[in-house]
Design a protein around this motif. Structure first.
Motif, PDB file in Angstrom:
ATOM      1  N   LEU A   1      58.930  76.960  26.127  1.00  0.00           N
ATOM      2  CA  LEU A   1      58.399  78.119  25.643  1.00  0.00           C
ATOM      3  C   LEU A   1      57.068  77.908  24.734  1.00  0.00           C
ATOM      4  O   LEU A   1      55.917  78.367  25.187  1.00  0.00           O
ATOM      5  CB  LEU A   1      59.222  78.929  24.578  1.00  0.00           C
ATOM      6  N   ARG A   2      57.208  76.874  24.271  1.00  0.00           N
ATOM      7  CA  ARG A   2      55.738  76.333  23.287  1.00  0.00           C
ATOM      8  C   ARG A   2      56.265  75.039  22.699  1.00  0.00           C
ATOM      9  O   ARG A   2      57.379  74.658  23.077  1.00  0.00           O
ATOM     10  CB  ARG A   2      55.424  77.287  22.242  1.00  0.00           C
ATOM     11  N   THR A   3      55.295  74.632  22.047  1.00  0.00           N
ATOM     12  CA  THR A   3      55.665  73.231  21.360  1.00  0.00           C
ATOM     13  C   THR A   3      56.867  73.090  20.438  1.00  0.00           C
ATOM     14  O   THR A   3      57.159  74.202  19.812  1.00  0.00           O
ATOM     15  CB  THR A   3      54.490  72.828  20.600  1.00  0.00           C
ATOM     16  N   CYS A   4      57.764  72.171  20.940  1.00  0.00           N
ATOM     17  CA  CYS A   4      59.006  71.992  20.278  1.00  0.00           C
ATOM     18  C   CYS A   4      60.317  73.025  20.679  1.00  0.00           C
ATOM     19  O   CYS A   4      61.465  72.837  20.106  1.00  0.00           O
ATOM     20  CB  CYS A   4      58.981  72.219  18.705  1.00  0.00           C
ATOM     21  N   PHE A   5      59.975  74.101  21.485  1.00  0.00           N
ATOM     22  CA  PHE A   5      60.766  75.023  21.723  1.00  0.00           C
ATOM     23  C   PHE A   5      61.010  75.054  23.184  1.00  0.00           C
ATOM     24  O   PHE A   5      60.210  75.220  24.020  1.00  0.00           O
ATOM     25  CB  PHE A   5      60.491  76.601  21.347  1.00  0.00           C
ATOM     26  N   TYR A   6      62.499  75.067  23.590  1.00  0.00           N
ATOM     27  CA  TYR A   6      62.827  75.100  25.113  1.00  0.00           C
ATOM     28  C   TYR A   6      64.048  76.428  24.989  1.00  0.00           C
ATOM     29  O   TYR A   6      64.880  76.386  24.199  1.00  0.00           O
ATOM     30  CB  TYR A   6      63.198  73.877  25.593  1.00  0.00           C
ATOM     31  N   ARG A   7      63.893  77.102  26.006  1.00  0.00           N
ATOM     32  CA  ARG A   7      64.840  78.294  26.310  1.00  0.00           C
ATOM     33  C   ARG A   7      65.670  78.128  27.607  1.00  0.00           C
ATOM     34  O   ARG A   7      65.161  77.357  28.604  1.00  0.00           O
ATOM     35  CB  ARG A   7      64.108  79.477  26.531  1.00  0.00           C
ATOM     36  N   LYS A   8      67.016  78.190  27.541  1.00  0.00           N
ATOM     37  CA  LYS A   8      67.916  78.247  28.701  1.00  0.00           C
ATOM     38  C   LYS A   8      67.767  79.090  29.465  1.00  0.00           C
ATOM     39  O   LYS A   8      67.769  80.379  29.136  1.00  0.00           O
ATOM     40  CB  LYS A   8      69.293  77.955  28.134  1.00  0.00           C
ATOM     41  N   ARG A   9      67.388  78.781  30.754  1.00  0.00           N
ATOM     42  CA  ARG A   9      67.238  79.828  31.758  1.00  0.00           C
ATOM     43  C   ARG A   9      68.384  80.748  32.036  1.00  0.00           C
ATOM     44  O   ARG A   9      69.591  80.388  32.093  1.00  0.00           O
ATOM     45  CB  ARG A   9      66.862  79.209  32.970  1.00  0.00           C
ATOM     46  N   ARG A  10      68.197  81.940  32.193  1.00  0.00           N
ATOM     47  CA  ARG A  10      68.933  83.143  32.709  1.00  0.00           C
ATOM     48  C   ARG A  10      68.360  83.762  33.922  1.00  0.00           C
ATOM     49  O   ARG A  10      67.395  83.789  34.263  1.00  0.00           O
ATOM     50  CB  ARG A  10      69.231  83.899  31.692  1.00  0.00           C
ATOM     51  N   SER A  11      69.183  84.688  34.463  1.00  0.00           N
ATOM     52  CA  SER A  11      68.712  85.714  35.755  1.00  0.00           C
ATOM     53  C   SER A  11      68.024  86.238  35.260  1.00  0.00           C
ATOM     54  O   SER A  11      66.936  86.512  36.104  1.00  0.00           O
ATOM     55  CB  SER A  11      70.042  86.008  36.336  1.00  0.00           C
ATOM     56  N   LYS A  12      67.863  87.131  34.066  1.00  0.00           N
ATOM     57  CA  LYS A  12      66.968  88.008  33.754  1.00  0.00           C
ATOM     58  C   LYS A  12      65.933  87.485  32.521  1.00  0.00           C
ATOM     59  O   LYS A  12      66.654  86.817  31.672  1.00  0.00           O
ATOM     60  CB  LYS A  12      67.491  89.257  33.241  1.00  0.00           C
ATOM     61  N   GLY A  13      64.838  87.352  32.809  1.00  0.00           N
ATOM     62  CA  GLY A  13      63.979  87.150  31.607  1.00  0.00           C
ATOM     63  C   GLY A  13      63.767  88.075  30.579  1.00  0.00           C
ATOM     64  O   GLY A  13      64.407  89.099  30.400  1.00  0.00           O
TER      65      GLY A  13
END
Length: 262
Positions: A247-259
């Motif tokens: 997402l941005r520095t230090c932040f990660y998001r777990k993917r899903r079918s709908k954003g």
């Protein structure tokens, strides 16, 4: 007893996996610990730890870098407050959050303060864990020296803390929002379905193999759309393989079918 044998005996007796720590850094810290405790070798150290629970807790206190500070890395916490948490709250009214390796509790209490301001009076599931039982006792007490609250605004200090004998004590309203428990990131099972996991400035002490194992477990523990918040000196190079997006520095998001949301 040589270094390799010492690590194996510690693993067998205490379920503490020292092989997952970077060897050069670990050996340097242990050699310094031998000098501090006036112990001649690793065999004497193991004998001390095995026969004295207090010595083992002292050893853990020394081994784990219990750095604790409210809103550590203020710029990232501003992003958490202004972008990440509001987006998660649009998706879910009640969030499930885990502060891993929480040390003395400043990190989960920081999150609790933000949530209290974003969703006044609404409870969330906020758990905080650490391998060090002694530091968890301090976290539950919620008493901090001035340097630990240096990033707390005067308004928040007045609202969420009480000053007593030079220390700052977090208000009971915030303390009771955080559930503390002991947990070993390298050995114990993880919960599931977290909307936000904070695991910051922890993996830098681990080998690359241990980092990869831990990041995989953290990714699995996230709910779809959940966010992993790591330290500024850490990176997840294979995040796409883990089903994450940056997402941005230090932040990660777990993917899903709908954003959506960020």
């Amino acid at each position: 007893m040589d270094f390799a044998r010492f690590k194996e005996m510690i693993r067998q007796h205490f379920r503490l996996d020292l092989n997952s720590y970077k060897e050069t850094q670990l050996k340097r810290r242990l050699d310094a610990y031998l000098l501090r405790r006036h112990l001649p070798d690793y065999g004497a150290l193991f004998h001390s730890l095995k026969n004295d629970p207090g010595a083992y807790q002292s050893f853990l206190d020394y081994l784990t870098i219990n750095v604790s500070e409210f809103f550590r890395d203020p710029e990232r916490f501003r992003e958490l407050e202004s972008v990440i948490l509001p987006a998660l709250l649009k998706e879910k009214r009640t969030l499930k959050i885990w502060s891993a390796a929480c040390a003395a509790g400043a990190e989960p209490y920081s999150v609790a303060i933000i949530l209290d301001e974003l969703t006044p009076g609404h409870p969330h599931h906020l758990e905080a864990t650490d391998i060090d039982q002694n530091i968890l006792v301090k976290a539950k007490e919620g008493r901090y020296p001035p340097e630990v609250v240096r990033n707390v605004s005067p308004q928040r200090l007045a609202r969420f803390f009480t000053r007593e004998n030079g220390s700052f004590i977090i208000n009971e309203n915030i303390r009771r929002r955080v559930a503390f428990r002991r947990h070993d990131l390298l050995n114990d099972p993880f919960g599931q379905g977290y909307d936000l996991i904070l695991c910051r400035n922890v993996t830098i002490y681990f080998t690359r193999e241990a980092q990869d194992r831990l990041n995989e477990k953290l990714a699995r523990a996230l709910a779809p759309g959940g966010v992993l918040f790591i330290g500024g000196s850490e990176m997840i190079f294979n995040y796409q393989e883990l089903g994450l997006e940056k997402l941005r520095t230090c932040f990660y998001r777990k993917r899903r079918s709908k954003g959506g949301g960020f």
